[in-house]
Each structure stands twice: as structure tokens, then as C-alpha cells.
Design an enzyme around this catalytic site. Sequence first.
Site, PDB file in Angstrom:
ATOM      1  CE  LYS A 271      -1.824  -0.954   3.782  1.00 62.53           C
ATOM      2  NZ  LYS A 271      -1.771  -2.347   4.229  1.00 62.53           N
TER       3      LYS A 271
ATOM      4  NE  ARG B 266       2.127  -4.622  11.539  1.00 67.21           N
ATOM      5  CZ  ARG B 266       3.214  -4.412  10.682  1.00 67.21           C
ATOM      6  NH1 ARG B 266       4.209  -5.050  10.835  1.00 67.21           N
ATOM      7  NH2 ARG B 266       2.930  -3.744   9.648  1.00 67.21           N
TER       8      ARG B 266
ATOM      9  NE  ARG C  37       6.709  -0.481  10.288  1.00 67.43           N
ATOM     10  CZ  ARG C  37       5.555  -0.354   9.762  1.00 67.43           C
ATOM     11  NH1 ARG C  37       5.522   0.293   8.564  1.00 67.43           N
ATOM     12  NH2 ARG C  37       4.507  -0.743  10.260  1.00 67.43           N
TER      13      ARG C  37
ATOM     14  NE  ARG D  94       7.805  -2.807   6.506  1.00 63.97           N
ATOM     15  CZ  ARG D  94       6.430  -2.541   6.303  1.00 63.97           C
ATOM     16  NH1 ARG D  94       5.848  -2.017   5.600  1.00 63.97           N
ATOM     17  NH2 ARG D  94       5.517  -2.772   7.406  1.00 63.97           N
TER      18      ARG D  94
ATOM     19  NE  ARG E 166      -4.281  -1.102  10.194  1.00 60.31           N
ATOM     20  CZ  ARG E 166      -3.155  -0.644   9.535  1.00 60.31           C
ATOM     21  NH1 ARG E 166      -3.212   0.622   9.054  1.00 60.31           N
ATOM     22  NH2 ARG E 166      -2.023  -1.362   9.755  1.00 60.31           N
TER      23      ARG E 166
END
Length: 188
Positions: free
Chosen positions: A13, A144, A133, A127, A88
Site C-alpha cells: 500500500k 498484525r 521497524r 523490511r 481499518r
Amino acid sequence: MNIILFGPPGSGKGTQAKRLVAERGWVQLSTGDMLRAAKAAGTELGQRVAAIIDAGELVSDEIVIELIRERLPEAEAAGGAIFDGFPRTVAQAEALDALLGERDSQVDAVVELKVIDEELIQRLVKRAEEEGRPDDTEEVIRNRLKVYYDQTAPLIPYFDEQGKLKAVDGMGSMDEVAASIAAALDKK
Ligand code: AMP
């Protein structure tokens, strides 16, 4: 033009939103980016949401709806918003419809990026290595995804009933996915 880029974490996204910004001049409204910025700046809001983000849970609807509300004039001035990671929950989607309705506007299309779980986990782990992160650890990644399927995926029938849902194969290269999104958006 108001577009929602919809899909699980790791579906692309953010990447695709940035391309639409570059190509069409619209504004990317990513609640994840806004929350991470608040957290990094150590604002009161940032401190309140830090533990929730790090655990991969959803912050409250009120908080993210307010973040979006504040940014709508800017997006309107640019001629379009790309909602990335928002809404969401069904409550967030209803609030967005109401906020845009007050401005004589509406969600024009919802592009759902479809990517299988195995690929999502691979991308998120990669990532994590690249960006570090704190919510990209394997345990939080799995949470998640669970949160996505439990709380966010129920939005798919909501958008479908509104006749706005456009499913796009998100498994290809960045360019291929961008071309599929453009085709979905520009189809009359
Ligand atoms: P993202 O970068 O979109 O994956 O968002 C990172 C994290 O920010 C999520 O795991 C949530 O903790 C929080 N977050 C971002 N957007 C929302 C939203 N629309 N509603 C609730 N929490 C959100």
C-alpha cells in the site's frame, strides 16, 4: 478523487501510494506514518500509542479518525487523497464516509491489493532487516496479520456492497502492480 488502498500489512500500500502521489499529484494519507511520526517526536499522542503500535494492535478509532480529519483540506486542495492503512475498521469506514459527505465528497474507489500470507511474511521480515521497524518482528508480524483478518478484512463486503471494490493482484513486481492499479482506476 479519493482512493483507498486496501490490503494486509506488507501488501504494498505504502509503495503504491507514493507512486500515485508522484504520478497524479494526490496526497498520501497514511495513519501508520502519522502515528510513527508522533511516536518519534515523543508527542503526548505518540507516547499514548507507542505500546499499541509496537504490539501490532490497532489504536482507537477516535485517534485515527481525528488524524485523517485534520488532513482532508490539504488533500482536497491537491485534488485527491490516497488513504493508506485507513480505514481499518467498519467504524473508521463509516466515519470516513461521513467526513467526506460533509465536504460534498465521497470515496471513489477502493483498490484491494491481494497478496498471499507467505509472501506478506517474507516481505515484512525483509523490511524488518532493512528498516528495523519495531513492529516488524516475526511475532508482531503474525499478530498484525491476525488483527487484519479479524478486524480489517470485514471491510471487504462493506466496500463491495457500495460497488467500490476493485481487486488487484498484488503479487507482481512494483511496476506490474502499479499498472494494474492504474488500469483499475482509469477503467470507465
Ligand atoms: P501501518 O504502517 O499502516 O502498518 O500501521 C502501523 C501501525 O499503526 C498499526 O499496526 C497500528 O498499530 C497503527 N495504525 C495505523 N493505522 C491505523 C488505523 N487506521 N487504525 C488503527 N491503528 C492504526
